[in-house]
Design a protein around this motif. Structure first.
Motif, PDB file in Angstrom:
ATOM      1  N   SER A   1       3.166 -32.837 -49.145  1.00 41.87           N
ATOM      2  CA  SER A   1       2.829 -31.608 -48.464  1.00 41.87           C
ATOM      3  C   SER A   1       3.636 -30.224 -49.051  1.00 41.87           C
ATOM      4  O   SER A   1       4.863 -30.202 -48.487  1.00 41.87           O
ATOM      5  N   GLY A   2       3.273 -29.594 -49.875  1.00 38.02           N
ATOM      6  CA  GLY A   2       4.129 -28.384 -50.320  1.00 38.02           C
ATOM      7  C   GLY A   2       4.224 -27.391 -49.184  1.00 38.02           C
ATOM      8  O   GLY A   2       5.032 -26.254 -49.452  1.00 38.02           O
ATOM      9  N   THR A   3       3.487 -27.254 -48.196  1.00 40.84           N
ATOM     10  CA  THR A   3       3.652 -26.480 -47.209  1.00 40.84           C
ATOM     11  C   THR A   3       4.363 -26.844 -45.781  1.00 40.84           C
ATOM     12  O   THR A   3       4.716 -26.216 -44.963  1.00 40.84           O
ATOM     13  N   ALA A   4       5.110 -28.110 -46.006  1.00 47.04           N
ATOM     14  CA  ALA A   4       5.766 -28.576 -44.808  1.00 47.04           C
ATOM     15  C   ALA A   4       7.055 -27.836 -44.798  1.00 47.04           C
ATOM     16  O   ALA A   4       7.889 -27.253 -45.502  1.00 47.04           O
ATOM     17  N   ASP A   5       7.383 -27.480 -43.317  1.00 48.06           N
ATOM     18  CA  ASP A   5       8.684 -26.869 -43.164  1.00 48.06           C
ATOM     19  C   ASP A   5      10.007 -27.783 -43.025  1.00 48.06           C
ATOM     20  O   ASP A   5      10.222 -28.096 -41.935  1.00 48.06           O
ATOM     21  N   ILE A   6      10.375 -27.733 -44.264  1.00 53.51           N
ATOM     22  CA  ILE A   6      11.412 -28.880 -44.149  1.00 53.51           C
ATOM     23  C   ILE A   6      12.630 -28.651 -43.391  1.00 53.51           C
ATOM     24  O   ILE A   6      13.265 -29.542 -42.697  1.00 53.51           O
ATOM     25  N   VAL A   7      12.975 -27.397 -43.336  1.00 58.01           N
ATOM     26  CA  VAL A   7      14.218 -26.984 -42.331  1.00 58.01           C
ATOM     27  C   VAL A   7      13.983 -27.373 -40.828  1.00 58.01           C
ATOM     28  O   VAL A   7      14.829 -27.861 -40.342  1.00 58.01           O
ATOM     29  N   ALA A   8      12.820 -27.047 -40.461  1.00 56.96           N
ATOM     30  CA  ALA A   8      12.230 -27.206 -39.045  1.00 56.96           C
ATOM     31  C   ALA A   8      12.449 -29.030 -39.143  1.00 56.96           C
ATOM     32  O   ALA A   8      12.854 -29.498 -37.883  1.00 56.96           O
ATOM     33  N   ILE A   9      11.858 -29.616 -39.948  1.00 60.59           N
ATOM     34  CA  ILE A   9      11.748 -31.211 -39.728  1.00 60.59           C
ATOM     35  C   ILE A   9      13.164 -31.835 -39.927  1.00 60.59           C
ATOM     36  O   ILE A   9      13.538 -32.410 -38.968  1.00 60.59           O
ATOM     37  N   GLU A  10      13.909 -31.089 -40.440  1.00 59.90           N
ATOM     38  CA  GLU A  10      15.477 -31.542 -40.488  1.00 59.90           C
ATOM     39  C   GLU A  10      15.990 -31.204 -39.423  1.00 59.90           C
ATOM     40  O   GLU A  10      16.825 -31.954 -38.830  1.00 59.90           O
ATOM     41  N   ASN A  11      15.945 -30.187 -38.829  1.00 55.52           N
ATOM     42  CA  ASN A  11      16.295 -29.810 -37.392  1.00 55.52           C
ATOM     43  C   ASN A  11      15.917 -30.932 -36.252  1.00 55.52           C
ATOM     44  O   ASN A  11      16.694 -31.211 -35.596  1.00 55.52           O
ATOM     45  N   ASN A  12      14.615 -31.123 -36.300  1.00 52.87           N
ATOM     46  CA  ASN A  12      14.174 -31.930 -35.365  1.00 52.87           C
ATOM     47  C   ASN A  12      14.680 -33.474 -35.530  1.00 52.87           C
ATOM     48  O   ASN A  12      15.218 -34.284 -34.396  1.00 52.87           O
ATOM     49  N   LEU A  13      14.847 -33.872 -36.687  1.00 48.47           N
ATOM     50  CA  LEU A  13      15.353 -35.103 -37.005  1.00 48.47           C
ATOM     51  C   LEU A  13      17.069 -35.206 -36.594  1.00 48.47           C
ATOM     52  O   LEU A  13      17.458 -36.238 -35.996  1.00 48.47           O
ATOM     53  N   GLU A  14      17.532 -34.220 -36.626  1.00 46.51           N
ATOM     54  CA  GLU A  14      19.175 -34.057 -36.291  1.00 46.51           C
ATOM     55  C   GLU A  14      18.997 -34.149 -34.669  1.00 46.51           C
ATOM     56  O   GLU A  14      19.959 -34.747 -34.039  1.00 46.51           O
ATOM     57  N   ALA A  15      18.163 -33.358 -34.014  1.00 47.29           N
ATOM     58  CA  ALA A  15      18.226 -33.385 -32.677  1.00 47.29           C
ATOM     59  C   ALA A  15      17.677 -34.759 -31.975  1.00 47.29           C
ATOM     60  O   ALA A  15      18.278 -35.535 -31.297  1.00 47.29           O
ATOM     61  N   LEU A  16      16.706 -35.591 -32.818  1.00 45.56           N
ATOM     62  CA  LEU A  16      16.678 -37.029 -32.740  1.00 45.56           C
ATOM     63  C   LEU A  16      18.016 -37.906 -32.619  1.00 45.56           C
ATOM     64  O   LEU A  16      18.290 -38.902 -31.774  1.00 45.56           O
ATOM     65  N   LYS A  17      18.670 -37.776 -33.683  1.00 47.06           N
ATOM     66  CA  LYS A  17      20.103 -38.384 -33.620  1.00 47.06           C
ATOM     67  C   LYS A  17      20.943 -38.032 -32.633  1.00 47.06           C
ATOM     68  O   LYS A  17      21.593 -38.875 -32.078  1.00 47.06           O
ATOM     69  N   ARG A  18      21.160 -36.787 -32.162  1.00 47.33           N
ATOM     70  CA  ARG A  18      21.838 -36.276 -31.123  1.00 47.33           C
ATOM     71  C   ARG A  18      21.507 -37.052 -29.688  1.00 47.33           C
ATOM     72  O   ARG A  18      22.308 -37.205 -28.877  1.00 47.33           O
ATOM     73  N   ILE A  19      20.121 -37.168 -29.490  1.00 51.78           N
ATOM     74  CA  ILE A  19      19.582 -37.669 -28.350  1.00 51.78           C
ATOM     75  C   ILE A  19      20.068 -39.340 -28.288  1.00 51.78           C
ATOM     76  O   ILE A  19      20.417 -39.658 -27.269  1.00 51.78           O
ATOM     77  N   CYS A  20      20.070 -39.850 -29.411  1.00 55.94           N
ATOM     78  CA  CYS A  20      20.407 -41.296 -29.339  1.00 55.94           C
ATOM     79  C   CYS A  20      21.958 -41.346 -29.029  1.00 55.94           C
ATOM     80  O   CYS A  20      22.412 -42.296 -28.400  1.00 55.94           O
ATOM     81  N   THR A  21      22.661 -40.398 -29.530  1.00 55.42           N
ATOM     82  CA  THR A  21      24.272 -40.297 -29.233  1.00 55.42           C
ATOM     83  C   THR A  21      24.499 -40.070 -27.836  1.00 55.42           C
ATOM     84  O   THR A  21      25.076 -40.541 -27.188  1.00 55.42           O
ATOM     85  N   GLY A  22      23.731 -39.207 -27.326  1.00 57.04           N
ATOM     86  CA  GLY A  22      23.791 -38.564 -25.918  1.00 57.04           C
ATOM     87  C   GLY A  22      24.892 -37.520 -25.714  1.00 57.04           C
ATOM     88  O   GLY A  22      25.428 -37.589 -26.769  1.00 57.04           O
ATOM     89  N   GLY A  23      24.983 -37.220 -24.462  1.00 61.76           N
ATOM     90  CA  GLY A  23      26.106 -36.349 -24.054  1.00 61.76           C
ATOM     91  C   GLY A  23      25.531 -34.960 -23.941  1.00 61.76           C
ATOM     92  O   GLY A  23      24.127 -34.682 -24.022  1.00 61.76           O
ATOM     93  N   LYS A  24      26.495 -33.915 -23.486  1.00 65.57           N
ATOM     94  CA  LYS A  24      25.853 -32.694 -23.242  1.00 65.57           C
ATOM     95  C   LYS A  24      25.348 -32.056 -24.192  1.00 65.57           C
ATOM     96  O   LYS A  24      24.215 -31.151 -24.093  1.00 65.57           O
ATOM     97  N   GLU A  25      25.678 -31.934 -25.429  1.00 66.88           N
ATOM     98  CA  GLU A  25      25.190 -31.132 -26.639  1.00 66.88           C
ATOM     99  C   GLU A  25      23.830 -31.787 -26.921  1.00 66.88           C
ATOM    100  O   GLU A  25      23.290 -31.114 -28.050  1.00 66.88           O
ATOM    101  N   SER A  26      23.514 -32.769 -26.691  1.00 66.03           N
ATOM    102  CA  SER A  26      21.930 -33.584 -26.832  1.00 66.03           C
ATOM    103  C   SER A  26      21.033 -32.948 -25.832  1.00 66.03           C
ATOM    104  O   SER A  26      19.903 -33.400 -26.112  1.00 66.03           O
ATOM    105  N   GLY A  27      21.279 -32.131 -25.072  1.00 69.16           N
ATOM    106  CA  GLY A  27      20.146 -31.332 -24.151  1.00 69.16           C
ATOM    107  C   GLY A  27      20.074 -32.403 -22.834  1.00 69.16           C
ATOM    108  O   GLY A  27      20.492 -33.484 -22.833  1.00 69.16           O
ATOM    109  N   PRO A  28      19.062 -32.023 -22.068  1.00 66.27           N
ATOM    110  CA  PRO A  28      18.450 -32.970 -20.827  1.00 66.27           C
ATOM    111  C   PRO A  28      18.313 -34.433 -21.072  1.00 66.27           C
ATOM    112  O   PRO A  28      18.550 -35.166 -20.451  1.00 66.27           O
TER     113      PRO A  28
END
Length: 127
Positions: free
Chosen positions: A53-80
């Motif tokens: 997909s030439g129109t995929a927002d790669i930066v947004a996808i990368e940010n969301n994948l990083e958020a997923l990893k932060r949620i796995c790790t847990g802690g305050k910086e990973s949100g509610p």
């Protein structure tokens, strides 16, 4: 089997055009209650995604994948969500959704070492 522990995993997918239901496996998330383990291994092949997909927002996808990893790790910086217990975080991360980032159905199994099993599944399902 007393040395084996029940684990659950799901494959993380990028679905650039949800209406077409085509996807690229980019990671694996694994949860093992007995070993108090919740972790995701992720790699985004940007070249493959661009071909898909030439129109995929790669930066947004990368940010969301990083958020997923932060949620796995847990802690305050990973949100509610990251402050929930391991089981609740895993269930939230693997809930069915109709977005660019999705997971497969959850699959169970038995393992002795959750980290080793995650590496095996990552190589088998993603690499």
């Amino acid at each position: 089997m007393q040395d084996s522990h029940l684990f659950e995993y799901a494959v993380i997918r990028v679905v650039p055009r949800v209406e077409r239901e085509e996807f690229i496996n980019v990671g694996v998330i694994l949860y093992c209650a007995k070993q108090k383990f919740l972790q995701a291994d992720i790699v985004l092949n940007k070249e493959k995604l661009s071909v898909f997909s030439g129109t995929a927002d790669i930066v947004a996808i990368e940010n969301n994948l990083e958020a997923l990893k932060r949620i796995c790790t847990g802690g305050k910086e990973s949100g509610p969500i990251g402050q929930l217990d391991l089981a609740s975080r895993f269930r939230w991360l693997t809930a069915m959704r109709s977005t660019v980032l999705q997971t497969s159905r959850v699959h169970p199994g038995f393992c002795k070492d959750a980290d080793e099993k995650l590496k095996f599944l990552f190589e088998e399902q993603v690499l």
